[in-house]
Design a protein around this motif. Structure first.
Motif, mmCIF file in Angstrom:
data_model
loop_
_atom_site.group_PDB
_atom_site.id
_atom_site.type_symbol
_atom_site.label_atom_id
_atom_site.label_comp_id
_atom_site.label_asym_id
_atom_site.label_seq_id
_atom_site.Cartn_x
_atom_site.Cartn_y
_atom_site.Cartn_z
ATOM 1 N N ASN A 198 0.914 -0.848 0.579
ATOM 2 C CA ASN A 198 0.616 -0.361 1.930
ATOM 3 C C ASN A 198 1.326 0.959 2.215
ATOM 4 N N TYR A 199 2.566 1.074 1.765
ATOM 5 C CA TYR A 199 3.332 2.321 1.917
ATOM 6 C C TYR A 199 2.602 3.470 1.216
ATOM 7 N N LEU A 200 2.178 3.241 -0.030
ATOM 8 C CA LEU A 200 1.498 4.289 -0.787
ATOM 9 C C LEU A 200 0.172 4.676 -0.134
ATOM 10 N N GLU A 201 -0.565 3.694 0.364
ATOM 11 C CA GLU A 201 -1.833 3.973 1.050
ATOM 12 C C GLU A 201 -1.604 4.817 2.305
ATOM 13 N N ALA A 202 -0.591 4.478 3.079
ATOM 14 C CA ALA A 202 -0.311 5.204 4.319
ATOM 15 C C ALA A 202 0.109 6.644 4.051
#
Length: 195
Positions: free
Chosen positions: A99-103
């Motif tokens: 989720n961090y990488l996607e954001a």
């Protein structure tokens, strides 16, 4: 195009903690450090181990190359052991990391190049760093600014210098996504149209 730029320019520093460490904004230094060790966390959809997770967390929670490259510590070994034996906890941390990488992935989208387009042989990360430093950023600023912001600035500098860079607009992207969904829906077998 405009929405992605606004999101990239106004993104707040992440407050997510993964495996007990607060992650910093994803930057070119993080990308290069992860690529240097062939980290599977950058490969969407590829599975990774507890060790991959802990090493990625160390890299993503620092901007110091020396810290990123040091051997696995005793504390990190204990975390690797814990996440290896606790699949549920491991999955929770993996989801937070993904989720961090996607954001953080708000770079511009480009139109695909033709197969005979010229490859300069220079890694794109180096081209971005060189462009930013040539246009006033310090080397350290270029390395550690959020990656999406760095790429957007690089593209703006290139276009101001006369380079032809075709970016997919938000409207074009949405139209392509809708078309792709329509094609996929038409591929689904219809129970009433069996031959």
């Amino acid at each position: 195009m405009e929405k992605r730029w606004i999101q990239a320019a106004t993104i707040l520093p992440p407050t997510v903690k993964v495996a007990g460490s607060r992650l910093l904004p994803f930057c070119l230094r993080h990308r290069v450090a992860l690529e240097a060790i062939n980290s599977p966390v950058l490969d969407h959809g590829k599975s990774f181990t507890a060790k991959d997770l802990i090493i990625a967390v160390r890299i993503l929670s620092s901007t110091d190359f020396v810290e990123m490259r040091r051997p696995v510590s005793l504390w990190e070994s204990l975390k690797i052991g814990y996440y290896s034996k606790s699949p549920r906890a491991f999955i929770v941390e993996c989801v937070k990391l993904v989720n961090y990488l996607e954001a953080q992935s708000l770079m511009p989208r480009f139109w695909a190049k033709s197969e005979n387009s010229k490859d300069t042989g220079i890694p794109w990360q180096l081209a971005v760093i060189a462009c930013l430093t040539r246009n006033g950023c310090t080397l350290d600023e270029a390395w550690i600014m959020p990656e999406a912001e760095a790429v957007w600035l690089h593209i703006a500098h290139c276009r101001a210098s006369g380079a032809k860079v075709d970016i997919v607009s938000d409207v074009e992207w949405e139209a392509m996504e809708n078309y792709r969904k329509e094609i996929e829906a038409n591929k689904t077998p219809n129970a009433y149209n069996r031959n």
